[in-house]
Design an enzyme around this catalytic site. Structure first.
Site, PDB file in Angstrom:
ATOM      1  N   ARG A   1      -1.445  -6.925   6.623  1.00  0.00           N
ATOM      2  CA  ARG A   1      -0.577  -6.001   5.894  1.00  0.00           C
ATOM      3  C   ARG A   1      -0.121  -4.850   6.803  1.00  0.00           C
ATOM      4  NH1 ARG A   1      -2.532  -8.739   1.679  1.00  0.00           N
ATOM      5  NH2 ARG A   1      -1.633  -8.357  -0.375  1.00  0.00           N
TER       6      ARG A   1
ATOM      7  N   ARG B   1      -6.660 -10.895  -7.988  1.00  0.00           N
ATOM      8  CA  ARG B   1      -7.688  -9.848  -7.821  1.00  0.00           C
ATOM      9  C   ARG B   1      -8.458  -9.741  -9.127  1.00  0.00           C
ATOM     10  NH1 ARG B   1      -3.069  -5.908  -5.414  1.00  0.00           N
ATOM     11  NH2 ARG B   1      -3.009  -6.822  -3.343  1.00  0.00           N
TER      12      ARG B   1
ATOM     13  N   LYS C   1       4.289   1.205  -4.361  1.00  0.00           N
ATOM     14  CA  LYS C   1       5.316   0.620  -5.233  1.00  0.00           C
ATOM     15  C   LYS C   1       4.786   0.398  -6.654  1.00  0.00           C
ATOM     16  CE  LYS C   1       5.845  -2.913  -2.464  1.00  0.00           C
ATOM     17  NZ  LYS C   1       4.888  -2.533  -1.407  1.00  0.00           N
TER      18      LYS C   1
ATOM     19  N   GLY D   1       0.799  -1.221   0.000  1.00  0.00           N
ATOM     20  CA  GLY D   1       0.000   0.000   0.000  1.00  0.00           C
ATOM     21  C   GLY D   1       0.830   1.268   0.000  1.00  0.00           C
ATOM     22  N   ALA D   2       2.169   1.123   0.030  1.00  0.00           N
ATOM     23  CA  ALA D   2       3.035   2.313   0.067  1.00  0.00           C
ATOM     24  C   ALA D   2       3.081   3.037  -1.278  1.00  0.00           C
ATOM     25  CB  ALA D   2       4.446   1.931   0.502  1.00  0.00           C
TER      26      ALA D   2
ATOM     27  N   ARG E   1      -8.150   1.384  -1.665  1.00  0.00           N
ATOM     28  CA  ARG E   1      -7.807   0.540  -2.817  1.00  0.00           C
ATOM     29  C   ARG E   1      -8.820  -0.586  -3.004  1.00  0.00           C
ATOM     30  NH1 ARG E   1      -1.947  -2.310  -3.052  1.00  0.00           N
ATOM     31  NH2 ARG E   1      -3.051  -3.910  -1.883  1.00  0.00           N
TER      32      ARG E   1
HETATM   33  N1  LIG Z   1       9.539 -11.958  -0.849  1.00  0.00           N
HETATM   34  C1  LIG Z   1       8.742 -11.645  -1.859  1.00  0.00           C
HETATM   35  N2  LIG Z   1       7.762 -10.749  -1.703  1.00  0.00           N
HETATM   36  C2  LIG Z   1       6.992 -10.467  -2.771  1.00  0.00           C
HETATM   37  C3  LIG Z   1       7.172 -11.071  -4.034  1.00  0.00           C
HETATM   38  N3  LIG Z   1       6.240 -10.576  -4.888  1.00  0.00           N
HETATM   39  C4  LIG Z   1       5.521  -9.685  -4.185  1.00  0.00           C
HETATM   40  N4  LIG Z   1       5.966  -9.609  -2.911  1.00  0.00           N
HETATM   41  C5  LIG Z   1       5.492  -8.752  -1.824  1.00  0.00           C
HETATM   42  O1  LIG Z   1       4.301  -9.286  -1.309  1.00  0.00           O
HETATM   43  C6  LIG Z   1       3.537  -8.247  -0.717  1.00  0.00           C
HETATM   44  C7  LIG Z   1       2.093  -8.392  -1.127  1.00  0.00           C
HETATM   45  O2  LIG Z   1       1.959  -8.244  -2.518  1.00  0.00           O
HETATM   46  P1  LIG Z   1       0.502  -8.224  -3.176  1.00  0.00           P
HETATM   47  O3  LIG Z   1      -0.270  -9.401  -2.722  1.00  0.00           O
HETATM   48  O4  LIG Z   1       0.670  -8.070  -4.646  1.00  0.00           O
HETATM   49  O5  LIG Z   1      -0.195  -6.977  -2.516  1.00  0.00           O
HETATM   50  P2  LIG Z   1       0.080  -5.414  -2.597  1.00  0.00           P
HETATM   51  O6  LIG Z   1       1.573  -5.193  -2.557  1.00  0.00           O
HETATM   52  O7  LIG Z   1      -0.627  -4.904  -1.423  1.00  0.00           O
HETATM   53  O8  LIG Z   1      -0.519  -4.942  -3.892  1.00  0.00           O
HETATM   54  C8  LIG Z   1       4.183  -6.938  -1.173  1.00  0.00           C
HETATM   55  O9  LIG Z   1       4.909  -6.420  -0.077  1.00  0.00           O
HETATM   56  C9  LIG Z   1       5.126  -7.358  -2.266  1.00  0.00           C
HETATM   57  O10 LIG Z   1       6.283  -6.532  -2.308  1.00  0.00           O
HETATM   58  C10 LIG Z   1       8.225 -12.023  -4.171  1.00  0.00           C
HETATM   59  O11 LIG Z   1       8.483 -12.604  -5.214  1.00  0.00           O
HETATM   60  N5  LIG Z   1       8.967 -12.273  -3.061  1.00  0.00           N
HETATM   61  N1  LIG Z   2       1.271   9.573  -3.377  1.00  0.00           N
HETATM   62  C1  LIG Z   2       0.053   9.022  -3.293  1.00  0.00           C
HETATM   63  N2  LIG Z   2      -0.981   9.745  -2.842  1.00  0.00           N
HETATM   64  C2  LIG Z   2      -2.211   9.204  -2.732  1.00  0.00           C
HETATM   65  N3  LIG Z   2      -2.529   7.922  -3.064  1.00  0.00           N
HETATM   66  C3  LIG Z   2      -1.535   7.145  -3.516  1.00  0.00           C
HETATM   67  C4  LIG Z   2      -0.210   7.647  -3.669  1.00  0.00           C
HETATM   68  N4  LIG Z   2       0.566   6.640  -4.145  1.00  0.00           N
HETATM   69  C5  LIG Z   2      -0.238   5.570  -4.285  1.00  0.00           C
HETATM   70  N5  LIG Z   2      -1.503   5.861  -3.917  1.00  0.00           N
HETATM   71  C6  LIG Z   2      -2.675   4.955  -3.905  1.00  0.00           C
HETATM   72  O1  LIG Z   2      -2.477   4.083  -2.783  1.00  0.00           O
HETATM   73  C7  LIG Z   2      -2.904   2.765  -3.080  1.00  0.00           C
HETATM   74  C8  LIG Z   2      -1.751   1.796  -2.849  1.00  0.00           C
HETATM   75  O2  LIG Z   2      -0.761   1.974  -3.849  1.00  0.00           O
HETATM   76  P1  LIG Z   2      -0.106   0.739  -4.582  1.00  0.00           P
HETATM   77  O3  LIG Z   2       0.722   1.267  -5.706  1.00  0.00           O
HETATM   78  O4  LIG Z   2      -1.127  -0.289  -4.918  1.00  0.00           O
HETATM   79  O5  LIG Z   2       0.862   0.180  -3.412  1.00  0.00           O
HETATM   80  P2  LIG Z   2       1.778  -1.099  -3.314  1.00  0.00           P
HETATM   81  O6  LIG Z   2       2.082  -1.574  -4.706  1.00  0.00           O
HETATM   82  O7  LIG Z   2       3.011  -0.629  -2.601  1.00  0.00           O
HETATM   83  O8  LIG Z   2       1.028  -2.103  -2.518  1.00  0.00           O
HETATM   84  C9  LIG Z   2      -3.394   2.756  -4.520  1.00  0.00           C
HETATM   85  O9  LIG Z   2      -4.808   2.824  -4.520  1.00  0.00           O
HETATM   86  C10 LIG Z   2      -2.775   4.026  -5.112  1.00  0.00           C
HETATM   87  O10 LIG Z   2      -3.587   4.584  -6.116  1.00  0.00           O
END
Ligand SMILES: Nc1nc2c(ncn2[C@@H]2O[C@H](COP(=O)(O)OP(=O)(O)O)[C@@H](O)[C@H]2O)c(=O)[nH]1
Ligand SMILES: Nc1ncnc2c1ncn2[C@@H]1O[C@H](COP(=O)(O)OP(=O)(O)O)[C@@H](O)[C@H]1O
Length: 223
Positions: free
Chosen positions: A174, A44, A17, A14-15, A163
């Site tokens: 998380r 999803r 990335k 949620g940061a 999200r």
């Molecule tokens: N160790 C590891 N972490 C992963 C990998 N792929 C994704 N992640 C991490 O798993 C976490 C959850 O990912 P995801 O289910 O896609 O959720 P989201 O990051 O909240 O969109 C995130 O912190 C990702 O950085 C992987 O191949 N290895």
């Molecule tokens: N700088 C920001 N300000 C406001 N909302 C943001 C910002 N960056 C990302 N978001 C929103 O926050 C949510 C989480 O971002 P996301 O890219 O899915 O995070 P991650 O990949 O780290 O899990 C998404 O809905 C995205 O649109």
């Protein structure tokens, strides 16, 4: 392993990335390649095996899908979705450079996912959690380590809720993992750069500034 230096993006779920990565891959087409991880989590809506941003040109070429359809969901990501059994089988065979349990699911980076990107001389981007980052440090991959952090726990929770991808249970898991991640990212020397994703434009500019040297190397090599 050869080719340009890979990039590890880590930081709480949620940061931001994926948001930053999407932008980067769009602005610098043909420079970056995403290391497609394996996971046992459920896809999803909009997520299908190999139907993410990385496969865009291929999909468009092969099936003439409109871009809007492929990119329909801002939350869809590239993964190989597998069962726990299948994933464990691969791990036992030594096919992964790292794997971790996150929020009740398995995640891992296969060696071939990195090799596929490096074979094309692209900058390989890995999006992994903090355990993955630590395990990659034990390998000879030698990436640039970047942490994307939210401005606060409160804002992180709001972004994750907005999200609308998580159940209450997975959201809480998380947030729990995020607390640990946020603490560790404060330790000096763990990351090459920590970016606070408050204002998206500013965060994106910082991300580009850390990577510009590697980006230009790849662009020059193509000339
Ligand atoms: N160790 C590891 N972490 C992963 C990998 N792929 C994704 N992640 C991490 O798993 C976490 C959850 O990912 P995801 O289910 O896609 O959720 P989201 O990051 O909240 O969109 C995130 O912190 C990702 O950085 C992987 O191949 N290895
Ligand atoms: N700088 C920001 N300000 C406001 N909302 C943001 C910002 N960056 C990302 N978001 C929103 O926050 C949510 C989480 O971002 P996301 O890219 O899915 O995070 P991650 O990949 O780290 O899990 C998404 O809905 C995205 O649109």
């Amino acid at each position: 392993m050869s080719g340009p230096r890979p990039v590890v993006l880590s930081g709480p779920s949620g940061a931001g990335k994926s948001t930053l990565l999407r932008r980067l891959m769009k602005e610098y087409e043909g420079v970056f390649g995403f290391s497609v991880s394996h996971t046992s989590r459920n896809p999803r809506p909009g997520e299908e095996n190999g139907k993410g941003l990385n496969c865009l040109p291929m999909l468009l070429g092969a099936t003439l899908l409109p871009v809007a359809d492929v990119l329909s969901s801002e939350t869809s990501k590239d993964y190989h979705f597998v069962t726990r059994e299948k994933m464990q089988e691969g791990i036992d065979k030594g096919e992964f450079i790292e794997n971790a349990e996150f929020s009740g699911n398995m995640y891992g980076t296969s060696k071939s996912s990195i090799e596929d990107v490096q074979a094309q001389n692209l900058i390989c981007i890995l999006d992994v959690d903090i355990q993955g980052m630590k395990n990659i440090k034990k390998t000879d991959l030698n990436p640039i380590y970047i942490s994307i952090q939210p401005p606060s726990m409160e804002i992180l929770e709001k972004r994750l809720r907005d999200r609308q991808t998580e159940t209450e249970d997975s959201l809480q898991k998380r947030l729990e993992a995020a607390r640990i991640d946020m603490e560790l990212s404060k330790e000096p020397g763990v990351f090459d750069m920590v970016i606070i994703n408050d204002d998206l434009e500013e965060a994106y500019a910082k991300l580009k500034s850390v990577l510009i040297e590697e980006i230009e190397k790849v662009q020059d090599a193509k000339k």
